[in-house]
Design a protein around this motif. Structure first.
Motif, PDB file in Angstrom:
ATOM      1  N   ARG A 137      65.030  84.008  81.284  1.00 14.23           N
ATOM      2  CA  ARG A 137      64.148  82.881  80.967  1.00 14.23           C
ATOM      3  C   ARG A 137      64.752  82.097  79.815  1.00 14.23           C
ATOM      4  O   ARG A 137      65.068  82.664  78.759  1.00 14.23           O
ATOM      5  N   ARG A 138      64.929  80.825  80.015  1.00 16.05           N
ATOM      6  CA  ARG A 138      65.453  79.939  78.976  1.00 16.05           C
ATOM      7  C   ARG A 138      64.865  78.550  79.193  1.00 16.05           C
ATOM      8  O   ARG A 138      64.942  78.002  80.297  1.00 16.05           O
ATOM      9  N   ASP A 139      64.257  78.000  78.124  1.00 10.96           N
ATOM     10  CA  ASP A 139      63.585  76.712  78.217  1.00 10.96           C
ATOM     11  C   ASP A 139      62.544  76.773  79.339  1.00 10.96           C
ATOM     12  O   ASP A 139      61.674  77.633  79.313  1.00 10.96           O
ATOM     13  N   ASP A 140      62.644  75.901  80.350  1.00  9.26           N
ATOM     14  CA  ASP A 140      61.634  75.901  81.412  1.00  9.26           C
ATOM     15  C   ASP A 140      62.118  76.570  82.694  1.00  9.26           C
ATOM     16  O   ASP A 140      61.495  76.448  83.741  1.00  9.26           O
ATOM     17  N   VAL A 141      63.256  77.297  82.592  1.00  7.38           N
ATOM     18  CA  VAL A 141      63.830  77.946  83.774  1.00  7.38           C
ATOM     19  C   VAL A 141      63.551  79.450  83.729  1.00  7.38           C
ATOM     20  O   VAL A 141      63.805  80.108  82.716  1.00  7.38           O
ATOM     21  N   GLU A 142      63.039  79.978  84.828  1.00  5.54           N
ATOM     22  CA  GLU A 142      62.779  81.416  84.971  1.00  5.54           C
ATOM     23  C   GLU A 142      63.491  81.922  86.223  1.00  5.54           C
ATOM     24  O   GLU A 142      63.406  81.286  87.279  1.00  5.54           O
ATOM     25  N   ARG A 151      62.228  79.564  89.161  1.00  8.31           N
ATOM     26  CA  ARG A 151      61.251  78.523  88.856  1.00  8.31           C
ATOM     27  C   ARG A 151      61.787  77.605  87.757  1.00  8.31           C
ATOM     28  O   ARG A 151      62.506  78.057  86.869  1.00  8.31           O
ATOM     29  N   ARG A 152      61.384  76.365  87.837  1.00  6.05           N
ATOM     30  CA  ARG A 152      61.671  75.404  86.777  1.00  6.05           C
ATOM     31  C   ARG A 152      60.386  74.669  86.464  1.00  6.05           C
ATOM     32  O   ARG A 152      59.768  74.085  87.358  1.00  6.05           O
ATOM     33  N   GLY A 153      59.959  74.775  85.201  1.00  2.00           N
ATOM     34  CA  GLY A 153      58.691  74.161  84.821  1.00  2.00           C
ATOM     35  C   GLY A 153      57.511  74.743  85.572  1.00  2.00           C
ATOM     36  O   GLY A 153      56.520  74.055  85.812  1.00  2.00           O
ATOM     37  N   GLY A 154      57.612  76.018  85.958  1.00  2.87           N
ATOM     38  CA  GLY A 154      56.540  76.693  86.683  1.00  2.87           C
ATOM     39  C   GLY A 154      56.528  76.448  88.173  1.00  2.87           C
ATOM     40  O   GLY A 154      55.726  77.039  88.893  1.00  2.87           O
ATOM     41  N   THR A 155      57.421  75.590  88.649  1.00  3.47           N
ATOM     42  CA  THR A 155      57.483  75.274  90.076  1.00  3.47           C
ATOM     43  C   THR A 155      58.654  75.990  90.732  1.00  3.47           C
ATOM     44  O   THR A 155      59.766  75.991  90.182  1.00  3.47           O
TER      45      THR A 155
END
Length: 235
Positions: A137-142, A151-155
């Motif tokens: 997990r880093r910034d908005d990437v999981e 996921r990026r930004g939860g999407t």
């Protein structure tokens, strides 16, 4: 290249579970359901020159005992062998360890313990292996390699199988540079180690899906003339 493991296990469900878990950890897996299969795969690996880096060996096989495979292997090879068996008798363990097994793990066991014992067996033979990073997990990437989720930004982000393999290979060594040749060998195979255009194409595709500014990447970085790395989860 990824370390190659020969998994010898006749129980289908356990074999599938172990194979999937080893794949997540970044190992290349050759799976055998019988003594004959194991012998054939070992011989084929030897002929190809790729060899086998470690054997996970069940004992109760449908066409013989796994100890026979260990006996044959030890005549010509020092490949680490970790026995995985439901047999608990001390005498059995001692015989196998004295006969050349590097470790003996009684079923049921946890995957974490299995991987730790594999790393110890490999280290004793001069191969240092660090636990693979499988969640990132880093910034908005999981990224969850085991769940095959990005996921990026939860999407959720849809990746092709090749894109996912490339991303997973970088994640397993997050913060470290992975060379062009290593990435090509691990993702596309040993015959593709000169095809650097594959990497350029697929890295561009990954950046388009994961970077806020693909032309100025902050996550998937190029190390000129060397390879690529995904930035560490911290820093």
């Amino acid at each position: 290249m990824s370390l190659r493991v020969l998994l010898v296990e006749d129980e289908r469900e356990l074999r599938a579970t172990l194979r999937a878990a080893l794949d997540v950890e970044g190992y290349e897996v050759l799976a055998a359901a019988s003594l004959a299969d194991a012998q054939a795969l070992a011989a084929q690996a030897e002929r190809s020159g790729a060899g086998i880096d470690l054997v996970l060996l069940d004992l109760g096989l449908p066409d013989g005992d796994g100890s026979a495979f260990l006996d044959t292997l030890r005549r010509t090879s020092a490949t680490p062998v970790v026995v995985i068996s439901a047999r608990e008798a001390d005498g059995q363990k001692v015989r196998l360890l004295d006969g050349g097994a590097d470790d003996y793990l009684v079923k049921p066991f946890s995957l974490a313990e299995l991987f730790a014992r594999m790393r110890v067996a490999l280290r004793h033979r001069g191969t240092a292996v660090q636990p693979a990073v499988t969640a990132y997990r880093r910034d908005d990437v999981e990224i969850d390699i085991a769940a095959h989720v990005v996921r990026r930004g939860g999407t959720a982000v849809h990746l092709t199988p090749t894109e996912f393999r490339l991303l997973a290979r970088l994640v397993r060594q997050a913060g470290q540079v992975v060379t062009h040749r290593r990435l090509l060998a691990d993702v596309w195979g040993a015959d593709a180690t000169e095809q650097t255009h594959y990497l350029r194409l697929y890295m561009a595709q990954l950046r388009a899906k994961l970077e806020a500014e693909p032309a100025d990447p902050r996550l998937l970085l190029t190390e000129p003339g060397v390879g690529y790395r995904i930035v560490d989860t911290e820093g």
